[in-house]
Design a protein around this motif. Structure first.
Motif, short mmCIF file in Angstrom:
data_model
loop_
_atom_site.label_atom_id
_atom_site.label_comp_id
_atom_site.label_asym_id
_atom_site.label_seq_id
_atom_site.Cartn_x
_atom_site.Cartn_y
_atom_site.Cartn_z
N MET A 56 73.04 57.65 45.22
CA MET A 56 71.72 57.04 45.12
C MET A 56 71.79 55.89 44.13
N LYS A 57 71.30 54.74 44.53
CA LYS A 57 71.38 53.55 43.69
C LYS A 57 70.14 53.44 42.80
N GLU A 58 70.37 53.17 41.53
CA GLU A 58 69.28 53.05 40.56
C GLU A 58 68.95 51.58 40.36
N ASN A 59 67.68 51.21 40.58
CA ASN A 59 67.27 49.81 40.46
C ASN A 59 66.27 49.56 39.34
N ASN A 60 65.91 50.59 38.60
CA ASN A 60 64.89 50.43 37.57
C ASN A 60 65.51 50.00 36.25
N ALA A 61 65.03 48.88 35.74
CA ALA A 61 65.49 48.41 34.43
C ALA A 61 64.78 49.22 33.35
N THR A 62 65.57 49.78 32.45
CA THR A 62 65.04 50.51 31.30
C THR A 62 65.79 50.04 30.06
N ARG A 63 65.28 50.42 28.92
CA ARG A 63 65.95 50.05 27.67
C ARG A 63 67.20 50.89 27.52
N ARG A 64 68.34 50.24 27.42
CA ARG A 64 69.64 50.91 27.29
C ARG A 64 70.24 50.55 25.93
N THR A 65 70.87 51.52 25.30
CA THR A 65 71.49 51.31 23.99
C THR A 65 73.00 51.35 24.15
N LEU A 66 73.66 50.28 23.70
CA LEU A 66 75.12 50.19 23.75
C LEU A 66 75.65 50.19 22.32
N SER A 67 76.70 50.95 22.10
CA SER A 67 77.38 50.96 20.83
C SER A 67 78.76 50.33 21.05
N VAL A 68 79.09 49.33 20.25
CA VAL A 68 80.31 48.57 20.46
C VAL A 68 81.08 48.50 19.14
N LEU A 69 82.33 48.95 19.15
CA LEU A 69 83.20 48.80 17.98
C LEU A 69 84.01 47.53 18.17
N VAL A 70 83.99 46.66 17.15
CA VAL A 70 84.67 45.37 17.24
C VAL A 70 85.46 45.11 15.97
N GLU A 71 86.37 44.17 16.07
CA GLU A 71 87.10 43.70 14.91
C GLU A 71 86.12 43.03 13.96
N ASN A 72 86.19 43.35 12.68
CA ASN A 72 85.32 42.74 11.68
C ASN A 72 85.93 41.40 11.28
N GLU A 108 53.12 40.30 6.47
CA GLU A 108 54.46 40.08 7.01
C GLU A 108 54.99 41.38 7.55
N LEU A 109 55.89 41.26 8.54
CA LEU A 109 56.52 42.43 9.13
C LEU A 109 57.94 42.04 9.52
N VAL A 110 58.90 42.92 9.27
CA VAL A 110 60.27 42.67 9.70
C VAL A 110 60.86 43.97 10.22
N ARG A 111 61.58 43.88 11.35
CA ARG A 111 62.26 45.03 11.95
C ARG A 111 63.75 44.71 12.00
N THR A 112 64.58 45.70 11.64
CA THR A 112 66.02 45.48 11.58
C THR A 112 66.68 45.49 12.94
N GLY A 113 66.09 46.12 13.91
CA GLY A 113 66.77 46.39 15.17
C GLY A 113 67.29 47.81 15.11
N MET A 114 67.49 48.38 16.26
CA MET A 114 67.85 49.78 16.37
C MET A 114 69.31 50.02 16.01
N VAL A 115 69.57 51.08 15.28
CA VAL A 115 70.93 51.58 15.09
C VAL A 115 70.96 52.97 15.71
N ALA A 116 72.12 53.37 16.22
CA ALA A 116 72.20 54.64 16.93
C ALA A 116 73.58 55.25 16.81
N LEU A 117 73.62 56.57 16.86
CA LEU A 117 74.86 57.34 16.89
C LEU A 117 74.73 58.45 17.91
N GLU A 118 75.86 58.85 18.48
CA GLU A 118 75.89 59.97 19.40
C GLU A 118 75.67 61.26 18.61
N ARG A 119 74.90 62.18 19.18
CA ARG A 119 74.66 63.48 18.53
C ARG A 119 75.93 64.32 18.54
N GLY A 120 75.99 65.27 17.63
CA GLY A 120 77.08 66.22 17.61
C GLY A 120 78.35 65.67 16.98
#
Length: 185
Positions: free
Chosen positions: A1-17, A152-164
């Motif tokens: 079944m193909k999913e066509n609904n756009a939803t908010r997705r969170t990606l975690s990316v490890l990169v070279e600093n 004034e208002l400022v938001r950092t943006g979401m940070v996330a980690l996998e549970r467990g």
């Protein structure tokens, strides 16, 4: 079944600093015409590695395409989608609120206490609050504070980690994820 609904997705990316890595990642999104909803970057426990948390509105196919394109970038070590039910997501929000009288300051402090926000600055004309939580918590306190006047208002943006116990670079994950698609010379 193909999913066509756009939803908010969170990606975690490890990169070279290293200089220019964030620019490379953001250019990929720009070239493909994807809008980044939220972006947070910081070093990990290894000072040579940074974690980028990206939130994007996309469907499953677009998310897979983004992840595959990210994996092809040389400074990217690992990419993972963090599913809402298997991750913890938080953002820091700071509000500077008009509070010119003692009564108003007391009301704002009561709201801060209800939401477990910290009062981080007090002046004769304003209070500054810091809140850590998810979007619904931040949106709820913002709605209440609007009646006082948000200066004034400022938001950092979401940070996330996998549970467990699992991590983005867990030994149980497929090792080829770290070498496929790299521009190895």
């Amino acid at each position: 079944m193909k999913e066509n609904n756009a939803t908010r997705r969170t990606l975690s990316v490890l990169v070279e600093n290293a200089p220019g890595v964030l620019s490379q990642v953001s250019r990929l999104f720009s070239r493909k015409g994807y809008n980044i909803e939220s972006l947070a970057v910081g070093t990990t426990d290894d000072p040579e590695v940074s974690r980028i948390t990206i939130e994007v509105m996309s469907d499953a196919a677009m998310t897979n395409q983004i992840m595959n394109q990210l994996r092809k970038l040389f400074p990217v070590y690992s990419v993972q989608e963090l599913l809402p039910e298997r991750s913890i997501r938080r953002e820091l929000v700071m509000f500077k609120v008009r509070a010119e009288s003692a009564d108003v300051r007391n009301e704002v402090i009561q709201i801060a206490n209800i939401f477990r926000a910290s009062i981080i600055d007090v002046s004769l004309g304003s209070l500054t609050l810091a809140l850590i939580g998810d979007e619904s918590k931040a949106d709820a306190i913002q709605k209440l504070l609007e009646s006082f006047g948000i200066l004034e208002l400022v938001r950092t943006g979401m940070v996330a980690l996998e549970r467990g116990a699992f991590t983005i670079s867990d030994e149980n994950k497929e090792k080829t994820e770290f070498i496929l698609g790299k521009n190895v010379i």
